[in-house]
Design a protein around this motif. Sequence first.
Motif, PDB file in Angstrom:
ATOM      1  N   LYS A 150       0.842  -1.192   0.000  1.00  0.00           N
ATOM      2  CA  LYS A 150       0.000   0.000   0.000  1.00  0.00           C
ATOM      3  C   LYS A 150       0.875   1.239   0.000  1.00  0.00           C
ATOM      4  N   CYS A 154      -5.936   2.119  -6.963  1.00  0.00           N
ATOM      5  CA  CYS A 154      -4.856   1.678  -6.085  1.00  0.00           C
ATOM      6  C   CYS A 154      -4.520   2.774  -5.062  1.00  0.00           C
ATOM      7  N   LEU A 155      -4.466   4.020  -5.526  1.00  0.00           N
ATOM      8  CA  LEU A 155      -4.178   5.133  -4.615  1.00  0.00           C
ATOM      9  C   LEU A 155      -5.297   5.317  -3.588  1.00  0.00           C
ATOM     10  N   HIS A 197       4.247   1.387  -5.115  1.00  0.00           N
ATOM     11  CA  HIS A 197       3.661   0.112  -5.523  1.00  0.00           C
ATOM     12  C   HIS A 197       2.575   0.349  -6.574  1.00  0.00           C
ATOM     13  N   CYS A 198       1.732   1.334  -6.332  1.00  0.00           N
ATOM     14  CA  CYS A 198       0.654   1.626  -7.288  1.00  0.00           C
ATOM     15  C   CYS A 198       1.221   2.017  -8.647  1.00  0.00           C
ATOM     16  N   GLU A 199       2.218   2.895  -8.630  1.00  0.00           N
ATOM     17  CA  GLU A 199       2.801   3.347  -9.899  1.00  0.00           C
ATOM     18  C   GLU A 199       3.502   2.210 -10.644  1.00  0.00           C
ATOM     19  N   SER A 242      -5.146  11.534  -9.612  1.00  0.00           N
ATOM     20  CA  SER A 242      -3.991  10.847  -9.020  1.00  0.00           C
ATOM     21  C   SER A 242      -3.052  11.828  -8.337  1.00  0.00           C
ATOM     22  N   LEU A 263      -4.549   3.112 -11.453  1.00  0.00           N
ATOM     23  CA  LEU A 263      -3.714   3.883 -10.531  1.00  0.00           C
ATOM     24  C   LEU A 263      -4.573   4.601  -9.509  1.00  0.00           C
ATOM     25  N   GLN A 286       0.291  -0.515 -11.747  1.00  0.00           N
ATOM     26  CA  GLN A 286      -0.916  -0.097 -12.463  1.00  0.00           C
ATOM     27  C   GLN A 286      -0.552   0.565 -13.789  1.00  0.00           C
TER      28      GLN A 286
END
Length: 134
Positions: free
Chosen positions: A25, A43-44, A29-31, A112, A40, A34
């Motif tokens: 988290k 995830c964010l 990790h998201c970038e 984002s 993205l 995704q």
Amino acid sequence: MMNKIFTYSLTLAFCFFSTVSYAKKSIEHCEATQNTTSGLSSCLDVVKEAVDRELQTWINNQVFILEEFALATGRRAALDMFKRSQRNFITFRENDCRWQYLAISPGTGAASAYKKCYILVSKSRIKELEVINP
């Protein structure tokens, strides 16, 4: 005294487990995982919710400590000022991240950018509260 020890232990345990869960988290990790704007953003959202929960735990802990102090000393000034500073922090965070959103809007990365800002500013507040009450 036992309440303080329990609260500190609970806070430390929460921080440990939240740090472990941050491996999955985080903005990074998201970038990295995704490939789409909507992915993205979703995830964010997960990261933002986790950071909100951790921040609220630190705020609750600080309020508890200051309430105990107020009961022991009869002085509420620190508690009242902390609550004011928290309201001011929320206003600051909203305005700081909103201008970044507006600068990019209507671009696809605006949401984002807002969420990344929100997460980073919130993590900064968490670090500040960690220093005050390690």
